[in-house]
Write an enzyme that holds these catalytic residues in place. Structure first.
Site, PDB file in Angstrom:
ATOM      1  N   ALA A  63       0.886  -1.262  -0.081  1.00  0.00           N
ATOM      2  CA  ALA A  63       0.017   0.093   0.065  1.00  0.00           C
ATOM      3  C   ALA A  63       1.037   1.203  -0.059  1.00  0.00           C
ATOM      4  O   ALA A  63       2.170   1.150   0.449  1.00  0.00           O
ATOM      5  CB  ALA A  63      -0.922  -0.146   1.121  1.00  0.00           C
ATOM      6  N   GLY A 102      -0.609  -4.916   0.340  1.00  0.00           N
ATOM      7  CA  GLY A 102      -1.838  -5.047  -0.770  1.00  0.00           C
ATOM      8  C   GLY A 102      -1.577  -5.627  -1.993  1.00  0.00           C
ATOM      9  O   GLY A 102      -2.130  -5.928  -2.700  1.00  0.00           O
ATOM     10  N   GLU A 105      -2.596  -8.942  -1.796  1.00  0.00           N
ATOM     11  CA  GLU A 105      -3.999  -9.190  -1.497  1.00  0.00           C
ATOM     12  C   GLU A 105      -4.684  -8.980  -3.087  1.00  0.00           C
ATOM     13  O   GLU A 105      -5.556  -9.524  -3.443  1.00  0.00           O
ATOM     14  CB  GLU A 105      -4.579  -8.003  -0.861  1.00  0.00           C
ATOM     15  CG  GLU A 105      -4.166  -8.545   0.812  1.00  0.00           C
ATOM     16  CD  GLU A 105      -4.487  -7.302   1.889  1.00  0.00           C
ATOM     17  OE1 GLU A 105      -5.286  -7.797   2.962  1.00  0.00           O
ATOM     18  OE2 GLU A 105      -4.162  -6.097   1.719  1.00  0.00           O
ATOM     19  N   GLU A 125       1.985  -6.423   7.237  1.00  0.00           N
ATOM     20  CA  GLU A 125       1.236  -5.188   7.900  1.00  0.00           C
ATOM     21  C   GLU A 125       1.455  -5.084   9.550  1.00  0.00           C
ATOM     22  O   GLU A 125       1.156  -4.286  10.106  1.00  0.00           O
ATOM     23  CB  GLU A 125      -0.384  -5.200   7.374  1.00  0.00           C
ATOM     24  CG  GLU A 125      -0.664  -4.647   6.077  1.00  0.00           C
ATOM     25  CD  GLU A 125      -0.462  -5.907   5.043  1.00  0.00           C
ATOM     26  OE1 GLU A 125      -0.980  -5.814   4.135  1.00  0.00           O
ATOM     27  OE2 GLU A 125       0.108  -7.013   5.331  1.00  0.00           O
TER      28      GLU A 125
END
Length: 686
Positions: A63, A102, A105, A125
């Site tokens: 992210a 992310g 993901e 994370e």
């Protein structure tokens, strides 16, 4: 699409390419571009399959954490993932470099994943005090199983492409240099074989586990997770993957991350992440400052510190010449280094060939002249100014011009050491922390005359050997030990005033430190810097040493130890303290845990403010970086200066003023602390 996402076609395969240097982070532009590309490819009747690929050195590496805490922009990642997973055409993620957070993901939302052999995949994370927030906790267990998913998510460590393929996370490993072509070929085969849309959300066979898995995982990692909120939150999210329908699990995951983002722990961990990177920026030493080539390093001293320092360079591929005064000391030092490497090999972290290669980079000598051609020489001898000045005087005459001369001193004046040479501009402090081959911190001490290219070289070298380098100025104890002295002073006063060593240790352990000051003293040895000839029997430590209670190594110190070195509070120590307090006329009183914590921590914050006032640290976050990486300060509390801001500087000042009235000048608030409170500011505002 847009300027960071491109859509092209190769036959019946649409190739979406993300090109957003340096790491293709999931910024608003990237998210929006992927969403638009997936929709457009879906509408193109000629397109039968989609490949998601990244330009540059890596797949989506995570992210864009600079967006945390800001108003949302662009297409949310959850919507991007839903578009990928909901595509009527198979989507293949083509992974190189790192697919982290992310990024993974996104890949998990694709129907298939292929990766180059060197790829790394993970969900880090938890290291930022968070849970994966875009389906990672729900999809990963469905692919790799609950137990492995718990490890990946709760430890935050990436897995290799090889393991990813073995566990089912990756469907194929491609050629090292043919990722795009192999991914397109893989997608083409899917179309030819009319392969199903393999949605991870629909898989549940690996979720059938005994619920005892979670209790066992919590128990096995209780010590590792102590004090942290995020690991438990991660476990609960994986439990939700097992217990709830997919969409409900996603909702639980989302609620969890939204709860954690504004919390103190996640703010602290994200602060530390950025602080370590900020420490590399030196205002008057720009990034393009030339650096000196370091092809060979010399180390003076083969003891615990010298050996550990040497290992850092040998492990990084840099040859090292180690000089000792006596052959037996040199042989012993090299033997310890080999043993350390062999232990690492036994744990599977390096190979036996690595051990021999690293040992092959070490050369021992009893002659300082062997250092003549070194590009950097680090002195790691006894902490005595006269000895260090003598060593540097000799080095000045022996070592080639242009070489950097460094001292590993932990307290002494680097300018005074530099003055023993005719080239003070080449002298710098490199304060490694013990054990030097393990601890991440390197305090880089800039002398008054240290050249800028020497500073730049030292900062760059820290990265090369896997350290977090922090530039500090010349003062007694620099940043870390100068602040530590404040805590040690108060801890020693507290045990005479009414607390016991185990009270102080318990409070600081519960705060999150690895151990308290008295347990640490026992571990290191109470007799460091003590001698029977000069002992005056005026402190508990001196009295314990006089009784040959030297710490763990003698089976007794502040604590008593059994054969496995398990500690128990010692009645002997208690008697020594009570008798000494009575002898000094101290009326002991009950001391609260709150007072113990405040008296140990707040003077450190105050001293940090003085360090900033004096310009001995560039920024408050540098001080915190020192403490997190060198002294075991809990990362979820951010560092002493971040903690001061968390408590509130007005409260820190109030308590310091109260203690000043009760205990004297040791608690006199710094001018900077008073100024910041008057202006309604914190250390974060400097």
């Amino acid at each position: 699409m847009n300027d960071v996402v491109d859509l092209a076609t190769e036959g019946a395969v649409a190739v979406i390419t993300v090109n957003s240097p340096p790491v293709n982070a999931l910024s608003a532009n990237v998210r929006t571009g992927i969403a638009e590309a997936v929709q457009k490819a879906g509408e193109d009747a000629a397109v039968k399959a989609i490949v998601l690929h990244c330009a540059g050195r890596t797949f989506i590496a995570g992210a864009d954490i600079t967006e945390f805490g800001k108003p949302p922009k662009g297409v949310p990642l959850s919507e991007v993932n839903a578009l990928l997973e909901g595509s009527a055409k198979p989507v293949v993620a083509a992974i190189h470099g790192t697919a982290l957070g992310g990024g993974l993901e996104v890949a998990l939302s694709c129907h298939y994943r292929v990766a180059v052999p060197s790829a790394k995949l993970g969900l880090p994370e938890v290291k930022l005090g968070l849970v994966p927030g875009a389906g990672g906790t729900q999809r990963l267990p469905r692919l790799v199983g609950v137990e492995r998913a718990l490890e990946v998510i709760c430890f935050g460590e990436p897995m290799s492409a090889k393991e990813a393929a073995e566990t089912g996370l990756v469907d194929a490993v491609t050629g090292a240099d043919s990722l795009r072509a192999d991914a397109v070929a893989f997608a083409t085969r899917l179309v030819a074989e009319n392969a199903p849309l393999a949605k991870v959300r629909d898989r549940s066979e690996k979720l059938a586990v005994d619920r005892g898995v979670f209790a066992a995982f919590r128990k096995a990692n209780a010590r590792r997770f102590r004090g942290f909120e995020a690991p438990e939150a991660c476990i609960q999210c994986v439990e939700a993957a097992v217990d709830k329908p997919f969409d409900e699990g996603l909702k639980f995951e989302r609620e969890t991350i939204m709860r954690l983002i504004p919390g103190v722990q996640s703010r602290a961990q994200r602060y530390v992440f950025f602080a370590e990177r900020q420490a590399n920026k030196i205002p008057d030493v720009p990034d393009d400052t030339p650096t000196r080539k370091i092809a060979r390093v010399g180390v003076i001293g083969a003891g615990t510190m010298g050996g550990g320092i040497s290992m850092n360079f040998a492990s990084a591929g840099i040859p090292v010449t180690i000089v000792e005064m006596k052959q037996e000391a040199l042989d012993r030092g090299l033997s310890v280094i080999r043993k350390n490497y062999e232990n690492t090999a036994k744990r599977g972290r390096i190979t036996e060939a690595d051990v021999e290669a690293r040992m092959g980079r070490l050369t021992g000598s009893l002659d300082l002249s062997a250092l003549a051609d070194c590009d950097l020489v680090i002195e790691a001898v006894f902490e005595n100014m006269a000895i260090k000045k003598e060593v540097f005087g000799k080095l000045d005459a022996i070592v080639k011009q242009g070489a950097i001369l460094a001292s590993n001193t932990s307290y002494l004046n680097v300018d005074e050491i530099a003055a023993a040479t005719a080239r003070p501009e080449d002298v710098i402090g490199l304060h490694f922390f013990s054990p030097a081959n393990v601890m991440k911190l390197l305090e880089i001490v800039r002398g008054e005359k240290t050249a800028k290219d020497v500073v730049a070289t030292a900062m760059k070298l820290a990265k090369t050997i896997g350290k977090v380098g922090v530039l500090v100025g010349v003062c007694h104890g620099f940043v870390g030990n100068r602040m530590l002295a404040q805590r040690q002073r108060e801890a020693n006063k507290l045990i005479l005033e009414g607390a016991m060593p185990w009270d102080v240790d318990r409070v600081l352990y519960d705060f999150g430190l690895p151990m308290g000051p008295f347990a640490m003293s026992d571990l290191a040895g109470l007799d460091i810097g003590w001698s029977r000839e000069t002992s005056k029997g005026e402190t508990p430590r001196e009295l314990l040493c006089e009784m040959d209670r030297r710490g763990q190594k003698t089976g007794a110190g502040f604590y008593d130890y059994d054969e496995k070195r398990n500690a128990t509070p010692s009645p002997i120590t208690e008697t020594i303290i009570l008798d000494l307090a009575a002898k000094k006329g101290i009326n002991r009183r009950e001391i609260s845990d709150e007072e113990i914590l405040q008296r140990c921590i707040y003077p450190m914050i105050n001293e940090g403010a003085k360090i900033l006032e004096e310009g001995k640290a560039i920024r408050a976050s540098d001080i915190d970086t020192v403490w997190v990486n060198g002294y075991g300060w809990p990362v979820y509390r951010g560092g002493p200066m971040f903690y001061g801001d968390t408590v509130g500087l007005p409260e820190v000042l109030r308590v310091m003023q109260e203690f000043e009235g009760r205990h004297g000048a040791d608690f006199k608030p710094s001018a900077l602390l008073e100024k910041l409170v008057a202006e309604g500011k914190g250390f974060k505002d400097l």
